[in-house]
Design a protein around this motif. Structure first.
Motif: not given
Length: 299
Positions: A141-169
């Motif tokens: 439910t990330l609704s801005s690019i800023k949130e997307v970049r931050a969440a994905v970067q933090a998750a990727v640092e874990s070494g686990k696979p990351v799926w990114c869900g975004m909420s649209v208009n």
């Protein structure tokens, strides 16, 4: 026919519908505190319905929400509780457990997101609590690019696979709720290391519209829609009592939408708010009947 990752459905609204307590700003976290047996029961119902991925019930247990609506001291205990409940529901079955990285202050209002650096720091805290217990991280439910970049970067640092869900208009599936282009956001997720991009917590029609955009990234893609008539009226710090469910999205109708996503190349499908176990059960039946193989991971 394709292999399809089948997610669970919405948790928060299921808990609200079943709880003996009125809705609170803490939403699903409040039910987990007061009636944890309901959370485990919903997890189990999704597994029984055919879901092969359970997402931790920690969506509203962010440090920012807890500091505002309860106590910041609840952060670690609630994260641990969400993990314990998901593990108990899974038992000895082969089910993927997904960590949850959600909007830090509340859904649908990207203007409330703090700076990229602050988002990254908090997402790293959440990842640290979840990484040893999960198989994949699901940013939701990330609704801005800023949130997307931050969440994905933090998750990727874990070494686990990351799926990114975004909420649209809801009426323009090519735009995030911030107004930014979905294509830019999906590309940012891929550049940060996500292996899949999805649209979630938006009208199913918007999820359909956005699949072609996601496909252009070359990443695995998919979606899981909500069943609200209008979600962005939810206020930060408010409750879900003012939201209403659509009456045209029963299990069969919802599955019709999800099959359109798959026709557009989607590899990950499931449900979000107001999409319950009955929806997931019908979707699983449709997928199997059409020759798809259900999985809990992309690889």
């Amino acid at each position: 026919m394709a292999d399809i990752v089948l997610l669970d459905g919405g948790m928060g609204q299921e808990l609200i519908h079943r709880s003996s307590q009125p809705p609170s700003p803490l939403w699903s976290a409040r039910v987990m505190m007061d009636e944890p047996h309901i959370v485990e029961a919903v997890h189990r119902e999704y597994i029984d319905a055919g879901a092969l991925v359970l997402t931790l019930n920690s969506y509203s247990a962010t440090p920012e929400r807890l500091a505002r609506d309860a106590s910041a001291d609840l952060f670690e205990p609630l994260q641990a509780k969400a993990i314990a409940i998901a593990r108990a529901a899974r038992g000895d079955r082969t089910i993927t457990i997904a960590g949850c990285l959600s909007p830090l202050y509340g859904s649908y209002h990207p203007e409330w997101a703090p700076s990229f650096e602050e988002c990254l720091a908090t997402y790293r805290r959440i990842v640290a609590e979840q990484r040893d217990a999960v198989d994949v991280f699901l940013c939701e439910t990330l609704s801005s690019i800023k949130e997307v970049r931050a969440a994905v970067q933090a998750a990727v640092e874990s070494g686990k696979p990351v799926w990114c869900g975004m909420s649209v208009n809801d009426t323009d599936g090519t735009k995030l709720r911030s107004g930014e282009d979905l294509e830019r956001a999906a590309s940012a997720a891929g550049e940060a290391g996500a292996e899949a991009v999805l649209i979630n917590c938006s009208w199913p029609e918007a999820v359909t519209q956005g699949q072609a955009v996601l496909a252009r990234t070359g990443l695995a893609h998919g979606g899981y829609a909500n069943g609200f008539t209008k979600a962005d009226t939810l206020q930060i710090g408010g409750t879900v009592s003012g939201l209403t469910a659509r009456t045209d999205l029963g299990p069969e109708a919802y599955a019709d939408h999800a099959m359109r996503w798959i026709d557009a190349g989607a590899m990950i499908v499931g449900g979000c708010c107001e999409v319950g176990p009955a929806h997931i059960a019908h979707l699983a039946e449709r997928l199997v009947a059409e020759g798809h193989v259900l999985k809990g991971a992309l690889k």
